[in-house]
Design an enzyme around this catalytic site. Sequence first.
Site: not given
Ligand code: VGL
Ligand code: ZN
Length: 202
Positions: A12, A50, A52, A56, A85, A110, A155
């Site tokens: 990410d 990430d 979404h 979401h 996000h 994901k 993550c």
């Molecule tokens: C993440 C919060 C929400 C991450 C992703 O990449 O750690 N944290 N979505």
């Molecule tokens: Zn996320």
Amino acid sequence: MRAADEALIVIDVQNDFCPGGALAVAGGDEIVDGINALMPQFGTIILTQDWHPAGHSSFASSHEGSEPFSVVQMPYGPQVLWPDHCLQGREGAEFHPDLSDSTAQAIIRKGFNPDVDSYSAFFENDHVTPTGLEGYLRSRGISKVTIVGLALDFCVNFSAVDGANLGFSVAVDVGLCRAIDMDGSLDAALAGMGDAGVQLNG
Ligand code: VGL
Ligand code: ZN
């Protein structure tokens, strides 16, 4: 050069997790050069993204009266509510512009299921729905992974623990990660990764 059964997984490293982004992780952009420098050591490189849909269920904006960074109960357990996000196809979801993505052979997206968040690169937050990464790694003969990226306490942490529980040998290069660190989440993540047998380097 690392052995043929080793892979690098970059979690990410996206605009929204870097300074100026919607869910900025302090210093998130500082790790990009180091990750780029590590890539040539690995014959197998996987990036996660990430990803979404609008509305979401992990977004505070989808829960009337809820503030970002509060926690709600979902059918699959507690879930932190985040600012909107990494919306699919938007600039915030793109990789950091300096991240070298040309040598990555797979990109695992994901968090696209509207009802279930997905911190881990291996399973959604229900801990049962696979992303396909396990099969990808096994069918390519990978048994050891090094994990770097954002965020260390979410993550990266969930990916590392799931990877170890699946039987992969997992190392996290902590110097090439940055954390959100809310309510002791970083300390808990470091302890949890250690308990799961994840090797913490750097
Ligand atoms: C993440 C919060 C929400 C991450 C992703 O990449 O750690 N944290 N979505
Ligand atoms: Zn996320």
